[in-house]
Design an enzyme around this catalytic site. Structure first.
Site, PDB file in Angstrom:
ATOM      1  N   GLU A  46       0.821  -1.209   0.000  1.00 42.89           N
ATOM      2  CA  GLU A  46       0.000   0.000   0.000  1.00 42.89           C
ATOM      3  C   GLU A  46       0.855   1.260   0.000  1.00 42.89           C
ATOM      4  OE1 GLU A  46      -3.019   0.224  -0.621  1.00 42.89           O
ATOM      5  OE2 GLU A  46      -3.720  -1.830  -0.339  1.00 42.89           O
ATOM      6  N   TYR A 127      -6.457   5.986   4.622  1.00 44.98           N
ATOM      7  CA  TYR A 127      -6.666   4.937   3.623  1.00 44.98           C
ATOM      8  C   TYR A 127      -5.805   3.715   3.938  1.00 44.98           C
ATOM      9  CZ  TYR A 127      -5.798   2.116  -0.420  1.00 44.98           C
ATOM     10  OH  TYR A 127      -5.630   1.027  -1.232  1.00 44.98           O
ATOM     11  N   ASP A 145      -9.805   4.322  -2.226  1.00 46.84           N
ATOM     12  CA  ASP A 145      -8.735   4.902  -3.032  1.00 46.84           C
ATOM     13  C   ASP A 145      -9.347   5.517  -4.288  1.00 46.84           C
ATOM     14  OD1 ASP A 145      -9.391   2.756  -4.659  1.00 46.84           O
ATOM     15  OD2 ASP A 145      -7.352   1.971  -4.806  1.00 46.84           O
TER      16      ASP A 145
END
Length: 354
Positions: A46, A127, A145
């Protein structure tokens, strides 16, 4: 019928059924129904995927796992080694945060599982915390996202322009997120946006949610999400100095904070709004950062004696192995290409992007 509160659970069920049959195979992901990946793998992917494509990240991800297969191994790594391996991936603050976060996780004895605990780690925003919590720990978390924003904006035909619409889109994504399989749901939304609900030409006939999509019912799904008009980026100018002596070029490590922080590069002057082009310029390298465009003049010098200057001297023959970020790698390439040509030529104008 376009999606509403009552049909949100069936929409999630359709999406998960589609994902079970069509999930992308990615090096950081477990197949649907399998044990979840470790939080280290989810976190590493990520962080790397922030503002970077899957195709660009995949080889870096594999390289990092070979060098540092666990968060403890990464925490013990030398900063310069990590920055070198990150070179070319861009947005270098991510690499600095990567080290800080790995060391914080080791210091606290492991990964927190909840979003609040994850957000307390260096470089982990909302996020990323939601993604780790949902995907690695199978906790319900709302993961939003760019791909998810696009899917949700079209499902609900959200007319509010970005970025103002972000809070509204998050609330709608929350409505769709199930209590079970939240990680698979998040990855399904990402896959749908990446492969079918694409920015310019969505493949609506292939979409498992086509019957529920308000934007498709309107007849123009590609107009969502609504974006504000583009604003031209300001241009800054600077000079990079290729200082070569006895087959080696001078490189300096940039300050830890700021653009390209902690990375090796050629010495440079200040970057400002005044053009510095002159007859001494070998090439002009253009590089687009997030908030401005840089036009960097490359000037070459060959001093008779090695300057007593802070930095390190790297062999020109192996400059490709120095771990330079893209901007300085392009500057080096311009110098070597000019040397290979061995002719006088006007300054080159090279395009590159962060």
């Amino acid at each position: 019928m376009p999606v509403d509160e009552d049909c949100a659970p069936p929409v999630s069920a359709k999406l998960l059924a589609w994902y079970d049959a069509n999930a992308r195979t990615l090096p950081w992901r477990s197949p649907p129904g399998a044990a979840p990946p470790t939080p280290y793998r989810v976190w590493l992917s990520e962080i790397m995927l922030q503002q970077t494509t899957t195709a660009a990240v995949a080889p870096y991800y594999a390289k990092f796992l070979r060098a540092w297969p666990s968060v403890a191994a990464l925490a013990a790594a030398d900063d310069a080694d990590v920055m070198r391996e990150w070179a070319g991936l861009g947005y270098y603050a991510r690499a600095r945060n990567l080290l800080a976060c790995a060391r914080a996780v080791v210091a606290r004895g492991g990964w927190p599982e909840d979003e609040a605990g994850l957000r307390a780690l260096p470089g982990v925003g909302g996020y990323t915390a939601a993604a780790i919590s949902a995907i690695a720990f199978d906790r319900r978390a709302v993961v939003v996202d760019g791909n998810v924003e696009r899917v949700v904006a079209r499902l609900f035909a959200v007319a509010t322009p970005l970025p103002k619409a972000k809070r509204e889109l998050y609330a709608l994504a929350d409505r769709l997120t199930p209590a079970a399989r939240a990680g698979d749901h998040a990855q399904a939304m990402m896959d749908l946006g990446a492969t079918i609900c694409t920015p310019r030409t969505p493949s609506c006939p292939r979409c498992p949610l086509a019957a529920d999509c308000a934007a498709r019912a309107e007849g123009d799904p590609a107009r969502y999400p609504v974006k504000p008009p583009k604003v031209a980026k300001p241009v800054r100018f600077g000079t990079a100095y290729w200082i070569e002596h006895d087959g080696a070029v001078l490189l300096e490590r940039r300050p830890a904070s700021g653009l390209l922080g902690g990375m090796l590069g050629m010495p440079t002057g200040e970057w400002n709004t005044i053009s510095q082009t002159s007859s001494a310029v070998l090439a002009i390298v253009r590089h687009v950062f997030t908030h401005f465009e840089l036009r960097l003049c490359v000037v070459v010098s060959h001093p008779a004696t090695r300057p007593d200057t802070p930095g390190e001297w790297h062999p020109v023959a192996t400059i490709a192995d120095a771990g330079l970020p893209t901007l300085f790698a392009r500057c080096a390439a311009a110098v070597l290409r000019a040397r290979a040509d061995a002719v006088q030529s006007p300054p080159l104008d090279l395009e590159t992007a962060a």
